[in-house]
Enzyme design. Structure first.
Site, PDB file in Angstrom:
ATOM      1  N   GLY B 239       7.262  -1.073  -6.678  1.00 32.99           N
ATOM      2  CA  GLY B 239       6.170  -2.013  -6.451  1.00 32.99           C
ATOM      3  C   GLY B 239       6.585  -3.451  -6.298  1.00 32.99           C
ATOM      4  N   GLU B 273      12.004   2.834  -9.056  1.00 37.11           N
ATOM      5  CA  GLU B 273      11.733   3.421  -7.737  1.00 37.11           C
ATOM      6  C   GLU B 273      11.377   2.365  -6.684  1.00 37.11           C
ATOM      7  OE1 GLU B 273       9.764   7.585  -9.400  1.00 37.11           O
ATOM      8  OE2 GLU B 273       8.452   5.865  -9.047  1.00 37.11           O
ATOM      9  N   GLY B 275      11.159   0.577  -3.079  1.00 35.34           N
ATOM     10  CA  GLY B 275      11.201   1.009  -1.683  1.00 35.34           C
ATOM     11  C   GLY B 275      11.213  -0.226  -0.792  1.00 35.34           C
ATOM     12  N   ARG B 276      10.036  -0.857  -0.719  1.00 37.60           N
ATOM     13  CA  ARG B 276       9.881  -2.055   0.090  1.00 37.60           C
ATOM     14  C   ARG B 276      10.915  -3.125  -0.277  1.00 37.60           C
ATOM     15  NH1 ARG B 276       4.593  -3.477   1.802  1.00 37.60           N
ATOM     16  NH2 ARG B 276       3.930  -2.021   0.187  1.00 37.60           N
ATOM     17  N   ARG B 312       0.260  -1.632   9.527  1.00 36.27           N
ATOM     18  CA  ARG B 312      -0.046  -2.460   8.354  1.00 36.27           C
ATOM     19  C   ARG B 312      -1.075  -3.561   8.623  1.00 36.27           C
ATOM     20  NH1 ARG B 312       3.073  -5.260   5.791  1.00 36.27           N
ATOM     21  NH2 ARG B 312       2.346  -4.696   3.725  1.00 36.27           N
ATOM     22  N   TYR B 316      -4.126  -2.726   6.265  1.00 39.53           N
ATOM     23  CA  TYR B 316      -4.152  -3.526   5.031  1.00 39.53           C
ATOM     24  C   TYR B 316      -4.455  -4.993   5.295  1.00 39.53           C
ATOM     25  CZ  TYR B 316      -1.101   0.440   3.801  1.00 39.53           C
ATOM     26  OH  TYR B 316      -0.557   1.689   3.635  1.00 39.53           O
ATOM     27  N   CYS B 341      -6.137   1.066  22.827  1.00 38.84           N
ATOM     28  CA  CYS B 341      -7.531   0.798  23.173  1.00 38.84           C
ATOM     29  C   CYS B 341      -8.417   0.727  21.940  1.00 38.84           C
ATOM     30  CB  CYS B 341      -8.006   1.855  24.161  1.00 38.84           C
ATOM     31  SG  CYS B 341      -7.164   1.678  25.730  1.00 38.84           S
ATOM     32  N   GLU B 342      -8.118  -0.204  21.049  1.00 33.93           N
ATOM     33  CA  GLU B 342      -8.946  -0.497  19.884  1.00 33.93           C
ATOM     34  C   GLU B 342      -8.814  -1.978  19.588  1.00 33.93           C
ATOM     35  OE1 GLU B 342      -9.028   1.729  16.441  1.00 33.93           O
ATOM     36  OE2 GLU B 342      -8.695   3.623  17.465  1.00 33.93           O
ATOM     37  N   TYR B 370       7.288   0.831   5.543  1.00 26.88           N
ATOM     38  CA  TYR B 370       5.952   1.234   5.977  1.00 26.88           C
ATOM     39  C   TYR B 370       5.694   0.836   7.437  1.00 26.88           C
ATOM     40  CZ  TYR B 370       5.819   2.012   1.028  1.00 26.88           C
ATOM     41  OH  TYR B 370       6.140   2.448  -0.233  1.00 26.88           O
TER      42      TYR B 370
END
Lengths: 416, 416
Positions: B239, B273, B275-276, B312, B316, B341-342, B370
């Site tokens: 985290g 743990e 990651g990022r 992302r 988010y 197309c959004e 991510y």
């Protein structure tokens, strides 16, 4: 209307018990009804028969080859947005002259392939793109056709991510600039501007925004005609909403009743680009209950389908009805969540859910559109299998991925 | 700190000009720095050397085999969340006894494989899961080990989708119920409860929430010891936040200074743990400018990387710095948008962006975590290539997908 109904307390897809499919093919599993798919297409075609609209199914909603093939066999054209979708369209034998191509970001390679294949036309989203298409067509020694995508600046009243017809969106060209481009149309020597295109958004359940947009563009067409600029096509896009929860969207016929007179008045050939309307309710996602987890604050129904299988709840706050495969009258408030390590990985929040137990299955309804097509391998999860049912028959239309698929294109780093 | 810096106005990755990589491998392109990756891992290991923490890299952040291999070669263990991640971990030769397995939705097959392979332990998220693991281990004639994931009910102050340590989240077990389970530990004959696990969320930039959670769990450990329940491991999760915009996250050393004394006091072996923290700033996404579109209301920089490559921002509301590969001093307010197309397909909104022109490239910074791992084929777009740079050397670690990859598992429907 769709073909996922309870018979004697068991959910069926056409004539097959969904539970049998889940047991046979494993979960998570996308199941499509051939009849529903056909039915939606045919209803729309019938509603617009007076003007013989060409229905170009919007491939991005669900691009599975088998689904495209069913629709192409019925006479559908295809609305594509990338070179990958062009590849799919040609692979299922869609005639090139029934393919229309939209996207604000067409690459040179994509444009060149589409010109070479002879698609019906590009929906052009900006002046620089028009200039690129003209230049590439010139290099290829071809004349290609385009429709100018108009941004009519109308409010579609849908999720902000899927409203596309406001002037602050990236899509289309405002009327003033479109007019200027059309006045200069002869400057583009390898492009014939043959039509106009609008597409105001997605999951729109009432006719008013469509009518407003079509009126604007019909007025514009009359203005152009008065200047001697005549066109052949009007492409009215897609965006027809379906029932996810308690929406009461217009039927194909009601929609047609509203817009056909306006469309007729233009005298142009009409194209439309429905996606969700055709495939949305033709598919469900079946998932297995792994654990029932009761915490001091909440009940969680933990299932084996995650946001990698269906991202609409996380991304759009979308609602999908969730039903047990075997009818249970007792319900309890719960969150239905997937196995992915994010709090955003949920299918339903604080919803009255059938009182299922571990090992039971749930059907996430109306998952045919923007379900598999947006799926990913997040958390190194395998993308689900897809099957199609027609009456008593079932056919795998996409095999479940394997671990080998996950790493197929990866190579170790050899630095030292 | 990372190895993507301007030298003489050109952005470099270590000793290679990023523009050369974009030209050689095409775009969109994920580029990773081997040195940054190593550096982050080593800094963290050093910061926690006093307690010799086992650093289990969180595979979900970026699961590319080459990245895993670099870290495993340095001695990292791996934090996995699915059978697919277990497959990857074993494929790069990670010793099974350095693998920890979390997820609220482990399937029977996944549990069985992990037991058979002899992973270090499962992070168990619920009582029903613990019972499943016990039953499956019994069927396999094995004794397996688990850590109970505690939900410490602390506020992590991050995006609601990536906060995981509140009692209303689906993760972990509250202290009361965890205590009850530990009292009954001998009932689980094929499971040895060897530790506790916490993980309160992702992209947390200050130490207070970590300290609060660790204090809670340390108190709990003392309570257990007073009841004669002794454990071997404390897994403090991941985290740790990184710099995306103007965050000033704690360094590894500052974090360690805060928590090591607390961790030492438990007397347990410590696992973490991240990651990022390791891979986030070790990667960028390079994208090409396709069109500059000026509308009456806005300037749009349309690029060839979309929400399928990096979700992302859409999912988010995440901020990624966006830099030109060749430094340009002039900037202008624009939306940087992809070809999908959004309206949700954007990389930046109303941001001062270098005054690039068509054909230029942009680097989306801090895209190592991510980014690819959440990517999809939405709009039938091919997933991007990934390359890793070490000094003057570059190596493709994932080939760009082909159209054949898109339809590899699809089969036409044969109904009639």
């Amino acid at each position: 209307m769709h073909d996922f109904v309870y018979k004697n307390k068991n959910l069926f897809c056409e004539n097959i018990k969904v539970q049998d499919l889940a047991a046979r093919f494993g979960t998570p599993l996308h199941i499509y009804s051939y009849n529903t798919l056909m039915d939606h297409f045919i209803k729309l075609r019938k509603a617009f028969s007076a003007i013989q609209a060409l229905i170009c199914y919007s491939v991005k909603a669900n691009s599975n080859l088998a689904i495209l093939k069913v629709l192409v066999n019925l006479g559908a054209g295809l609305d594509i947005v990338s070179g990958g979708e062009l590849f799919r369209a040609l692979k299922v034998g869609c005639p090139a002259n029934k393919i229309v191509y939209a996207s604000v970001g067409k690459t040179e390679a994509e444009i060149a392939t589409a010109i070479t294949e002879g698609i019906l036309f590009f929906n052009v989203e900006s002046l620089p793109e028009l200039m690129s298409i003209d230049r590439i067509a010139c290099q290829l020694g071809k004349i290609t056709r385009v429709a100018i995508r108009i941004n009519p600046d109308v409010e579609a009243k849908t999720h902000k991510f899927i409203t596309t017809g406001k002037i602050t969106n990236k899509f289309g060209i405002d009327l003033n600039n479109a007019y200027k481009i059309l006045l200069l149309r002869n400057k583009f020597r390898n492009v014939k501007i043959c039509g106009l295109h609008i597409h105001i958004g997605s999951q729109i359940t009432e006719s008013a925004p469509f009518v407003a947009a079509i009126k604007k563009v019909a007025d514009f067409i009359r203005k152009l005609e008065s200047k001697g600029i005549s066109l052949e096509y009007l492409n009215i896009g897609g965006g027809l909403g379906i029932i996810y929860a308690n929406e009461a969207p217009q039927t194909a016929q009601v929609y047609a009743n509203e817009v056909v007179p306006l469309l007729k008045s233009t005298g142009l050939k009409i194209i439309m680009e429905p996606g969700r309307f055709i495939v949305g309710n033709a598919g469900i996602l079946v998932t297995k209950v792994l654990y029932i987890k009761n915490t001091p604050k909440k009940k969680f129904v933990i299932v084996d389908g995650g946001m990698n299988d269906l991202i609409r709840p996380a991304l759009y706050g979308a609602y999908h009805n969730i039903l047990p495969l075997r009818k249970i009258s007792k319900t309890e408030k719960a969150d239905v969540v997937g196995p992915i390590c994010e709090s955003g990985d949920f299918l339903a929040k604080e919803r009255l859910i059938a009182n299922v137990k571990e090992g039971d299955y749930l059907a996430v309804m109306s998952a045919g559109a923007y379900g598999f097509s947006m799926s990913s391998n997040y958390n190194s999860r395998l993308r689900a299998a897809e099957v199609m049912v027609s009456k008593n028959k079932v056919c795998v239309i996409r095999k479940r991925e394997t671990y080998a698929d996950l790493v197929r294109n990866e190579l170790l780093f050899k630095a030292k």
